[in-house]
Design a protein around this motif. Structure first.
Motif: not given
Length: 147
Positions: A11-12, A14-15, A18, A130-131, A134, A137-138
């Motif tokens: 999750s950290l 992400g895609d 980034s 973006q990071s 992320q 959120f986490v």
């Protein structure tokens, strides 16, 4: 690493465009709970970041280290500490969308209830932003679960 921590690390990450690599650590001893491939942080480095998180005056003069590399303090964005790789170190070669990058990477760090999230993000502003999202959120989800 347990599958639970693996999913938090995923999750950290992400895609993966980034965030280059990241880790989740215990903030009192710097013990590793979960890390992505290539993430290197010693327990001492984690403890230094975590213990100075709230009173971050040392970061202004000393910066921090992660994986033996020096990072200079930039600022605190919301609850995320932002550092930039020292120009004294050689820039890392990273790839985003097949394009080689030579920007010096950012180190992002955030404490949770009893953990410390550390991530190395690409050196451009978009990747940093973006990071940070992320990481926030986490961290929120970990705090809600008591971690």
């Amino acid at each position: 690493m347990s599958s639970t921590w693996s999913s938090w690390v995923e999750s950290l990450m992400g895609d993966r465009t980034s965030m280059q690599r990241c880790g989740i650590y215990g903030n009192s001893k710097g013990d590793t709970w979960g890390v992505s491939d290539g993430m290197e942080a010693t327990p001492e480095e984690v403890q230094y970041i975590s213990s100075n998180y709230d009173e971050n005056e040392k970061f202004h003069t000393e910066g921090c280290r992660c994986g033996g590399k020096k990072y200079n303090f930039v600022r605190k964005v919301e609850d995320v500490l932002v550092f930039k790789r020292s120009k004294m170190d050689q820039p890392e070669q990273t790839e985003t969308s097949g394009t080689p990058k030579t920007d010096l990477p950012f180190l992002l760090a955030m404490n949770t209830t009893d953990g410390c999230l550390i991530g190395i993000a690409n050196g451009d502003e978009k990747s940093k932003s973006q990071s940070i999202m992320q990481m926030e959120f986490v961290a929120k989800k970990l705090k809600e679960s008591g971690r």
